[in-house]
Structure formats: C-alpha cells, structure tokens
Design an enzyme around this catalytic site. Structure first.
Site, PDB file in Angstrom:
ATOM      1  N   ASP A   1       0.818  -1.223   0.000  1.00 44.22           N
ATOM      2  CA  ASP A   1       0.000   0.000   0.000  1.00 44.22           C
ATOM      3  C   ASP A   1       0.852   1.274   0.000  1.00 44.22           C
ATOM      4  O   ASP A   1       0.494   2.256  -0.647  1.00 44.22           O
ATOM      5  CB  ASP A   1      -0.901   0.051   1.243  1.00 44.22           C
ATOM      6  CG  ASP A   1      -1.899  -1.083   1.253  1.00 44.22           C
ATOM      7  OD1 ASP A   1      -2.126  -1.686   0.176  1.00 44.22           O
ATOM      8  OD2 ASP A   1      -2.447  -1.375   2.338  1.00 44.22           O
TER       9      ASP A   1
HETATM   10  P1  NAP Z   1       0.945  -3.993   3.160  1.00 40.41           P
HETATM   11  O1  NAP Z   1       0.313  -3.029   2.235  1.00 40.41           O
HETATM   12  O2  NAP Z   1       0.118  -4.559   4.234  1.00 40.41           O
HETATM   13  O3  NAP Z   1       1.552  -5.167   2.243  1.00 40.41           O
HETATM   14  C1  NAP Z   1       2.330  -6.181   2.772  1.00 40.41           C
HETATM   15  C2  NAP Z   1       2.740  -7.097   1.623  1.00 40.41           C
HETATM   16  O4  NAP Z   1       3.741  -7.977   2.148  1.00 40.41           O
HETATM   17  C3  NAP Z   1       1.616  -7.967   1.096  1.00 40.41           C
HETATM   18  O5  NAP Z   1       1.187  -7.526  -0.169  1.00 40.41           O
HETATM   19  C4  NAP Z   1       2.221  -9.395   1.051  1.00 40.41           C
HETATM   20  O6  NAP Z   1       2.111  -9.933  -0.287  1.00 40.41           O
HETATM   21  C5  NAP Z   1       3.686  -9.186   1.425  1.00 40.41           C
HETATM   22  N1  NAP Z   1       4.200 -10.238   2.295  1.00 40.41           N
HETATM   23  C6  NAP Z   1       3.580 -10.834   3.336  1.00 40.41           C
HETATM   24  N2  NAP Z   1       4.370 -11.771   3.872  1.00 40.41           N
HETATM   25  C7  NAP Z   1       5.522 -11.758   3.167  1.00 40.41           C
HETATM   26  C8  NAP Z   1       6.737 -12.503   3.239  1.00 40.41           C
HETATM   27  N3  NAP Z   1       6.923 -13.476   4.153  1.00 40.41           N
HETATM   28  N4  NAP Z   1       7.720 -12.223   2.370  1.00 40.41           N
HETATM   29  C9  NAP Z   1       7.555 -11.259   1.433  1.00 40.41           C
HETATM   30  N5  NAP Z   1       6.429 -10.535   1.307  1.00 40.41           N
HETATM   31  C10 NAP Z   1       5.425 -10.784   2.170  1.00 40.41           C
HETATM   32  O7  NAP Z   1       2.248  -3.394   3.843  1.00 40.41           O
HETATM   33  P2  NAP Z   1       2.819  -1.904   3.845  1.00 40.41           P
HETATM   34  O8  NAP Z   1       3.150  -1.466   2.456  1.00 40.41           O
HETATM   35  O9  NAP Z   1       3.889  -1.899   4.900  1.00 40.41           O
HETATM   36  O10 NAP Z   1       1.612  -1.003   4.293  1.00 40.41           O
HETATM   37  C11 NAP Z   1       1.143  -0.973   5.613  1.00 40.41           C
HETATM   38  C12 NAP Z   1      -0.364  -0.877   5.608  1.00 40.41           C
HETATM   39  O11 NAP Z   1      -0.829  -1.090   6.938  1.00 40.41           O
HETATM   40  C13 NAP Z   1      -0.867   0.479   5.140  1.00 40.41           C
HETATM   41  O12 NAP Z   1      -2.059   0.339   4.399  1.00 40.41           O
HETATM   42  C14 NAP Z   1      -1.147   1.179   6.466  1.00 40.41           C
HETATM   43  O13 NAP Z   1      -2.118   2.200   6.343  1.00 40.41           O
HETATM   44  C15 NAP Z   1      -1.632   0.024   7.313  1.00 40.41           C
HETATM   45  N6  NAP Z   1      -1.504   0.264   8.764  1.00 40.41           N
HETATM   46  C16 NAP Z   1      -0.315   0.662   9.263  1.00 40.41           C
HETATM   47  C17 NAP Z   1      -0.200   0.944  10.612  1.00 40.41           C
HETATM   48  C18 NAP Z   1       1.108   1.431  11.197  1.00 40.41           C
HETATM   49  O14 NAP Z   1       1.074   2.057  12.236  1.00 40.41           O
HETATM   50  N7  NAP Z   1       2.241   1.134  10.576  1.00 40.41           N
HETATM   51  C19 NAP Z   1      -1.290   0.783  11.451  1.00 40.41           C
HETATM   52  C20 NAP Z   1      -2.498   0.330  10.908  1.00 40.41           C
HETATM   53  C21 NAP Z   1      -2.579   0.076   9.552  1.00 40.41           C
HETATM   54  P3  NAP Z   1       2.137 -11.524  -0.495  1.00 40.41           P
HETATM   55  O15 NAP Z   1       1.040 -12.069   0.323  1.00 40.41           O
HETATM   56  O16 NAP Z   1       1.941 -11.687  -1.955  1.00 40.41           O
HETATM   57  O17 NAP Z   1       3.484 -11.981  -0.045  1.00 40.41           O
END
Ligand code: NAP
Length: 476
Positions: free
Chosen positions: A397
C-alpha cells in the site's frame, strides 16, 4: 520541621523528579538514536514515583496501608512483565502494547472505583470528595473502563483469539444507547453516590468498551490501541486530580497528549479520519479501484542480482512483509554486500509501513542498520527519479501510485513513497497477495517494475548469492 513535613517534602520532590524524567524520556523517544535511553529514563521516573507513593503513610505510619499486599502484587506483575517482555516476538508487539495499555486503563478505573465506593460506603455518604473530584472520578472511570475492555478486545483480535470483526444490524444504535446509559448512571453517581448506581455505571462503561471495539477490523487495531492509549492517559490524569496526586496528573497528561498526537499522526499518514477508523469496515471488502493497465513481469533472483550489480544508487523500501518474513537481518546483509561494491544504498521508511508506528525503524535498528542510511518519506521522495534500482520488500500500500491517481481508491490521498519514479523496481513478495487495504497495486504493472516472487528472507539470501555469482565475492 517535624517528620511528616520532611516526608511530605520528600514525596513532592520525588514526584517532581519523576515528572522531569518522564518528560525528558518522552523527548528522547523522538529519535531512534536516543529512544532506548528515553524508555529507560521514563522507567526510572515511574519507579521513583512508585517508591515515593509508599511514603504516603498517614499520621504515625511510615509506609502506605497494606504495603505487604502491594509489594506482593508488584513482585508478581514485575516478574510477568519481565518474562513476557523478554519473550515477545517483534511481530507480536502490537498486542503486547494493547495488553499493557489495557492494564493502565483498568488501573485508572480501579482508582476511580475505590474513590467513589469509599465515599458512597462511608459513614457519611457523599462527604469526602468535592463536586469537581466526583465528576472527574466518574469521567476518569468511564474512559479508563472503555480503554481497559477495549484494549483487551484489541489484544484478542491481534492475537487471533477472536474473529476480526463482529457486526450486526443496528449495532451503532445499541452502542450509542449503552454509552448514553453509562453517562446517565455516571450523573446519578455524581449526584447521589448510590453504591448500586456505581456498580451499574461500571458494568455499562466496561460493556461499552467491548461493544465499541468489536466491529473494528483487526488491521485497524494499532490506531485504536493508540487512541485507547490516549484515553488511558486522560483517565489517569483525572484520577490523579481526584487523589490530589501530582505524579499521576503529570504522567497521565503526558501519556494522553503523546497518545493523541500519535493517533492523529497515524490517521493522517493513512489519510483516514478517526471516525472512519472507528465506524467503517476498512479493508474488509476490498476496494473499488479502477482497472489497472499492464502486466506483472516476474524476474529470477539471478537476473535481479545482475540489475543490482549494474546499479549505482539503490533504495530499499521495507514493508509489513519484511516483518512477517523476519528478513531484516538478511536485507542488511544484502545492503552491506551492495555497499561493499560501492553502491549508494538507502532505506526509505513510510510513516505507516508495517502495522505499528516505527515498525520498520525498530526492525532495521534490531538488524544493526546505521541510522544515517534510513530516510523518512519526505526526505527520500525527491531521490527516487535518480535511483537506479528500488527494492520493495514486503511493502504494498505504501508504494501504490493509485493513492495519487485514482479517486475511487480507498487509499486515495494517502501520501506514498514515489518508488514508481525509480528507473528500475524489484518487488519482493510471495505471490499476488494484497496489502492491508486489500487493493491491486498499479506499481507492480508498470514497465519498469519486476516481481521477484519469494519469501522476503529467501529472496534476500538468493540476491546475496546472485551478487557473489556475478563477481565471485566482489567488493574491495
Ligand atoms: P501492506 O500493504 O500490508 O503489504 C504487505 C505485503 O507484504 C503484502 O502484499 C504481502 O504480499 C507481502 N508479504 C507478506 N508476507 C511476506 C513474506 N513473508 N515475504 C515477502 N512478502 C510478504 O504493507 P505496507 O506497504 O507496509 O503497508 C502498511 C499498511 O498497513 C498500510 O495500508 C497502512 O495504512 C496500514 N496500517 C499501518 C499501521 C502502522 O502504524 N504502521 C497501522 C495500521 C494500519 P504476499 O502475500 O503476496 O506476499
């Protein structure tokens, strides 16, 4: 000066020292370089305040009443906290924070309960607290109770002990009625101090914390926990006023303010309002995004390693998947292999990458990545157009360009890392899994983007081996 005056002076001086340590501790937490010592400073501050509290002995007594019982409770909880703190995995940290935060809220509610019941059950009911103290005791107890049960539900969801969301028709109405009923009984308590009303008030407040948290999706829990953290701080500050305890007032205010700022920061970085977090079912049903043009282009690790070998400037973008794969050590090893080959390597951190604030910073720090290689979003974004290869590991994301282009996307407006502008992009993920927002990522379909399908740690390993295969060990 008699003994009680001296003890009083020692108590006030200790509380002052505790307050200074808490505030300085929080200040130090604002940089990863000083954060660890900040936690230690704040911890010492709390210890000083706790020790000083034992001196509240009253006339003729050196120690607080029931000191032995309190010592036993402290010994048990210290042992439990020490053990769980040592044992917890980094990926389980959000639920641990939820649990500890819930304990804080519960403690504030318990202080409120003891103050209110103490007055209600005394020989002269209603006497002993001023009107302001009664009102603040009730408000503090309400907020603390909500924070207590709400945090426990957040813990259960994050720990996978219960279903992610629990929704039924008319839920908001039921929740609203429960809250209004709690307020009504709170008012009754303030005016009449009836013991039964106090019990009903607490049951309703605790119930409202549960009802309010049940419909919120598990992935939104970090924002909710941060909000409850702010609640706990406020509750503690209110109960501190009731007890006329300066340390509680200051500690509560600091926690309340820090929690509020953190909640706002997280919501802003996700481009969501707090009410959207609390009352919508974000990410559960997938987004109604526009169709994305292009195709996914897989790449083998050896070919990706060759791209890296030819690059001069490499930016690594970690995300939630790096935490899942526990790939931070291998990624740092890969970075060192690149640095050894004279590449300019940097890490780009999005404020809400992962599942809790600072998630990526903590993992990279654990792996030993120097802080000067780690850049925040605003600082690193202008560098992407000059970047030869951007490696996206487990991020989705936070690098999705639809946040800028597609008004129908649920993440539209969220600031993102401009990875799409890099000359080449290598995305490491296991398959076609979506991220937290549950939507397709336009970056993956761009001409300059290649998909390296693998677990994060495995992929990093293969890239290190691939680099070695290109130049037989390389570097100087
Ligand atoms: P993300 O959008 O959640 O994407 C994570 C990606 O990691 C997934 O597409 C997944 O694809 C891949 N993945 C999972 N396990 C894996 C592994 N073992 N090896 C390699 N890839 C793996 O992560 P992000 O870009 O860090 O974004 C964070 C999201 O969380 C945002 O939407 C944010 O708003 C939200 N959020 C963040 C917080 C905070 O405080 N940081 C709090 C609440 C919500 P595959 O399944 O294809 O591997």
């Amino acid at each position: 000066m008699d003994t009680s005056n001296i003890v009083g002076l020692v108590i006030q001086a200790s509380y002052f020292a505790a307050a200074v340590l808490l505030i300085m501790g929080i200040k130090r937490m604002s940089s990863p370089v000083t954060a660890r010592s900040g936690i230690q400073w704040a911890g010492v501050g709390v210890l000083v305040a706790v020790l000083a509290t034992f001196l509240h002995g009253g006339p003729g007594h050196v120690l607080i009443e029931n000191a032995a019982l309190i010592f036993v409770a402290i010994a048990i909880s210290t042992a439990a906290a020490w053990y769980s703190g040592k044992k917890v995995a980094m990926t389980d940290m959000p639920q641990m924070v939820a649990l500890y935060n819930g304990m804080g809220g519960g403690s504030a509610a318990a202080i409120g309960a003891s103050a209110l019941l103490g007055v209600a059950l005394s020989a002269t009911p209603g006497v002993g607290l001023t009107m302001t103290q009664k009102v603040l005791a009730v408000i503090g107890a309400l907020i603390g109770s909500i924070s207590f049960t709400g945090s426990l539900i957040a813990f259960a969801k994050l720990q996978g002990l219960m279903d992610k969301t629990f929704r039924f028709k008319g839920q908001q109405v039921v929740n609203g009625l429960c809250f209004l009923a709690a307020l009504f009984f709170g008012a009754v308590v303030v005016h009449h101090m009836w013991p039964h009303a106090i019990v009903i008030f607490f049951v309703l407040s605790l119930l409202f914390g549960i009802l309010m948290t049940l419909p919120i999706g598990g992935a939104d829990m970090p924002v909710v926990i941060s909000l409850y953290n702010a609640f706990t701080g406020l509750a503690v500050a209110f109960e501190g006023y009731v007890q006329q305890n300066v340390a509680l007032i200051i500690a509560g205010t600091v926690v309340g303010a820090a929690g509020t700022l953190l909640t706002r920061l997280m919501a802003k970085a996700m481009n969501r309002s707090i009410s959207n977090v609390l009352f919508s079912n974000f990410g559960a049903g997938g987004g109604a995004a526009s169709e994305i043009k292009g195709s996914l282009k897989p790449i083998e690790a050896d070919d990706a390693a060759s791209l890296l070998y030819l690059a001069e400037k490499v930016i690594i973008v970690p995300g939630y998947g790096m935490a899942v794969a526990q790939a931070q050590h291998k990624i740092w090893e890969l970075s060192q292999a690149l640095i050894k080959r004279d590449k300019d390597v940097k890490f780009a951190i999005h404020p809400v990458a992962g599942r809790m604030p600072g998630h990526m910073n903590v993992l990279l720090a654990e792996a030993g990545v120097p802080y000067d290689l780690i850049a925040d979003m605003d600082d690193i974004n202008p560098e992407f157009p000059n970047c030869d290869v951007a490696i996206v590991i487990g991020a989705n994301d936070v690098v999705n360009p639809v946040a800028k282009t597609d008004k129908s996307s649920p993440i539209y407006g969220m600031p993102i890392l401009d990875v799409a502008l890099a000359k080449q992009v290598i995305v490491i993920k296991r398959g076609k899994g979506t991220g937290f927002a549950g939507i397709e990522n336009a970056l993956f379909y761009q001409d300059n983007c290649k998909m390296l399908y693998d677990d994060g740690k495995e992929a990093a390993n293969k890239l290190i081996a691939g680099l070695k295969a290109v130049d037989g060990g390389g570097g100087h």
